[in-house]
Each structure stands twice: as structure tokens, then as C-alpha cells.
Design an enzyme around this catalytic site. Structure first.
Site, mmCIF file in Angstrom:
data_model
loop_
_atom_site.group_PDB
_atom_site.id
_atom_site.type_symbol
_atom_site.label_atom_id
_atom_site.label_comp_id
_atom_site.label_asym_id
_atom_site.label_seq_id
_atom_site.Cartn_x
_atom_site.Cartn_y
_atom_site.Cartn_z
ATOM 1 N N LYS A 105 -2.308 5.802 -10.873
ATOM 2 C CA LYS A 105 -3.550 6.687 -10.185
ATOM 3 C C LYS A 105 -4.224 7.319 -10.974
ATOM 4 C CE LYS A 105 -2.100 4.432 -6.748
ATOM 5 N NZ LYS A 105 -1.557 4.357 -5.405
ATOM 6 N N GLY B 56 -0.702 9.834 -0.569
ATOM 7 C CA GLY B 56 -1.196 10.169 -1.190
ATOM 8 C C GLY B 56 -2.704 9.417 -1.872
ATOM 9 N N GLU C 150 -7.731 11.247 7.929
ATOM 10 C CA GLU C 150 -6.996 11.766 6.431
ATOM 11 C C GLU C 150 -7.488 12.753 5.820
ATOM 12 O OE1 GLU C 150 -4.840 7.577 5.149
ATOM 13 O OE2 GLU C 150 -6.570 8.561 4.086
ATOM 14 N N GLY D 280 -9.067 5.544 1.325
ATOM 15 C CA GLY D 280 -9.621 4.712 2.576
ATOM 16 C C GLY D 280 -8.722 3.333 2.480
ATOM 17 N N THR E 144 -0.667 8.384 5.130
ATOM 18 C CA THR E 144 -0.476 6.821 5.361
ATOM 19 C C THR E 144 -0.669 6.089 3.638
ATOM 20 O OG1 THR E 144 -2.315 7.132 7.536
ATOM 21 C CG2 THR E 144 -1.761 4.454 6.226
ATOM 22 N N GLY E 145 0.017 4.916 3.935
ATOM 23 C CA GLY E 145 0.218 3.997 2.637
ATOM 24 C C GLY E 145 1.746 4.616 2.586
ATOM 25 N N SER E 146 1.964 3.449 0.973
ATOM 26 C CA SER E 146 3.630 3.674 0.676
ATOM 27 C C SER E 146 4.739 4.499 0.488
ATOM 28 C CB SER E 146 3.479 2.167 -0.138
ATOM 29 O OG SER E 146 2.930 1.998 -1.469
ATOM 30 N N THR E 147 3.502 5.122 -0.649
ATOM 31 C CA THR E 147 4.167 6.369 -0.227
ATOM 32 C C THR E 147 4.003 7.498 -0.216
ATOM 33 O OG1 THR E 147 3.099 6.279 -2.921
ATOM 34 C CG2 THR E 147 3.271 8.092 -2.751
ATOM 35 N N ASP F 259 -6.033 6.182 -4.089
ATOM 36 C CA ASP F 259 -5.582 5.998 -5.103
ATOM 37 C C ASP F 259 -6.360 6.135 -6.036
ATOM 38 O OD1 ASP F 259 -5.272 3.769 -2.377
ATOM 39 O OD2 ASP F 259 -7.431 4.424 -1.362
HETATM 40 C C1 5RP Z 1 -5.039 4.986 2.927
HETATM 41 C C2 5RP Z 1 -4.674 5.813 1.794
HETATM 42 C C3 5RP Z 1 -3.501 5.852 1.049
HETATM 43 O O1 5RP Z 1 -2.602 6.738 0.449
HETATM 44 C C4 5RP Z 1 -3.343 5.117 -0.867
HETATM 45 O O2 5RP Z 1 -3.509 3.375 -0.029
HETATM 46 C C5 5RP Z 1 -2.586 5.367 -1.581
HETATM 47 O O3 5RP Z 1 -1.459 4.240 -0.986
HETATM 48 P P1 5RP Z 1 -0.170 3.523 -1.404
HETATM 49 O O4 5RP Z 1 0.451 4.774 -1.557
HETATM 50 O O5 5RP Z 1 0.479 2.959 -0.931
HETATM 51 O O6 5RP Z 1 0.112 3.700 -3.402
HETATM 52 O O7 5RP Z 1 -5.705 6.559 1.050
HETATM 53 O O8 5RP Z 1 -5.906 4.907 3.124
#
Ligand code: 5RP
Length: 225
Positions: free
Chosen positions: A121, A82, A103, A95, A25-28, A84
Site C-alpha cells: 500500500k 486499513g 470512515e 474508500g 472497514t475492509g479485510s484488515t 488503499d
Molecule cells: C474501505 C477502505 C479500506 O480500508 C481499504 O480499501 C483497505 O482495504 P483492505 O484492508 O481490505 O485492503 O478504505 O473504504
């Protein structure tokens, strides 16, 4: 292609026909879903997916990826998501969204878990840039917060988007966002948070990522466990 897209496309190359693939989940992770869908369309790749969130499930459905429910699986071949924060030993902090329970379940169920991210990151220790999201049962939040404070945690409930209430995760938990002494190593922290009554799950992912793909200015680095 931006760096997130680049690592996502690279991760899609690990997928083989016949695999059951977990969608993060998330943009990546969204870029990964798109890359997977392109491989399915262009190469006739035959795969099944399982999503870590409603958002990812909807995206998979939009792209005609076959999808099964989490409750129907006992293991998966590959999970891509992805993060953080990523430390040198490939511990992840995740998260930022509302779906860290699913996840972590998928990360643990996977034969291979590829974490995908841009170089921003990378951190030296968990908690360097973000507090630790800790999902708690709503009725337990105050007691859990007190117990986490007793082990050095500082923080509070995550507010909702309108800042007039509290954030509720996809299965109805509250989220405590807590910071801890940076000298507390992540294994100890992981064990102490796990040992706190009322905690449903938290965002430290230890020994789960088998591969980390990092992109920086269009160059991809692969870190293996
Ligand atoms: C969601 C996550 C995402 O994978 C994490 O926040 C990275 O997000 P993004 O790919 O948008 O930078 O852990 O719970």
C-alpha cells in the site's frame, strides 16, 4: 498469520480498558475486530466500539463487542482502519468500499488513528495505483464531474457490481473515480475537491493518521507522525 492479520493484532495492543474504539472497514479492519474480540474474551478488556459500516457493525455484534451508534458520539479514543494507498507523509487514500464518509468522520473524531496495511500500500503520491473516489450527491454528479474535469480530473461514475448501473454508497451517493495530474500535490488536490459543489466526501485523508503500522514479510514497521 498473514501480514494484514499481523498489523491488525499489533494495533489491538494499543487498546486499553475503558476506551471507545472506532472500527474501520475492509479485510484488515476485519482482522482488527477479531483481535479486539479475542482481547475482550481472554483479558476481560472493557471497551465500547463504534462502526464505520454495517459490515463492521455486524462483525462486532457477532463477536459480542459492545457497540454504540455514530450519531451518539462526539469523540473517540482510537480508530483503526486499513488504506488503499499510504504516502511517506502518512496521507492515505481510502474508500474502495461504500463507507468513506463514516470512515473520515471517525478518523477525525479520534484522539489516535492507527492505519494498518501491508507494504504493497506504500506509494510515493496519492493516486499512484488507484483513482480518487469522490462521493457526490446523485443529482449533482454531472456538474461535479464537469467542475472536477476543469481542475484536471479524468474519470467517470463507478459502475455497480453487475455493470448495469452505478454504485450507490451506504447513504445514497454516487462515486466519481477521478485521476489527476501526479504533479498536483495532495494538499492542493484535497482543497480543490473540497471546494467542488455537490461533493459529499472524498478518499484523501490528510493529517489524520497519527500512526501507520506496515507489515512486510512478517516484520512490522511503525511510522509515527
Ligand atoms: C474501505 C477502505 C479500506 O480500508 C481499504 O480499501 C483497505 O482495504 P483492505 O484492508 O481490505 O485492503 O478504505 O473504504
Amino acid at each position: 498469520m498473514n501480514d494484514k492479520q499481523l498489523v491488525a493484532v499489533q494495533a489491538a495492543q494499543y487498546v486499553q480498558s475503558g476506551m471507545l474504539v472506532g472500527l474501520g472497514t475492509g479485510s484488515t479492519a476485519n482482522y482488527f475486530i477479531e483481535a479486539l474480540a479475542h482481547r475482550q474474551r481472554d483479558e476481560g478488556l472493557s471497551i465500547t466500539t463504534v462502526a464505520s459500516s454495517t459490515v463492521s457493525a455486524i462483525k462486532a455484534q457477532l463477536f459480542n463487542l459492545p457497540i454504540v451508534a455514530l450519531e451518539h458520539i462526539s469523540s473517540i479514543d482510537l480508530y483503526v482502519d486499513g488504506a488503499d494507498e499510504i504516502t511517506p507523509d502518512k496521507t492515505l487514500l481510502k474508500g474502495r468500499g461504500s463507507d468513506l464518509v463514516k470512515e473520515k468522520l471517525l478518523a477525525k473524531a479520534a484522539t489516535q488513528f492507527i492505519a494498518v496495511a501491508e507494504a504493497s500500500k506504500l506509494v510515493s503520491h496519492i493516486g499512484q495505483n488507484f483513482s480518487i473516489p469522490i462521493e457526490v450527491m446523485p443529482f449533482a454528479w454531472q456538474l461535479a464531474k464537469k467542475n472536477l474535469e476543469d481542475i484536471g480530473g479524468v474519470g467517470d461514475l463507478r459502475p455497480n457490481a453487475a455493470k448495469d448501473g452505478f454504485w450507490v454508497t451506504s447513504h445514497g451517493s454516487y462515486v466519481l473515480e477521478m485521476s489527476f495530474d501526479k504533479n498536483l500535490d495532495e494538499h492542493t488536490l484535497n482543497a480543490r475537491i473540497n471546494n467542488t459543489p455537490g461533493v459529499v466526501e472524498h478518499g484523501i485523508f490528510i493529517n489524520l493518521a497519527s500512526t501507520v503500522l506496515i507489515a512486510q514479510e512478517s516484520v512490522i514497521r511503525e511510522l509515527k507522525r
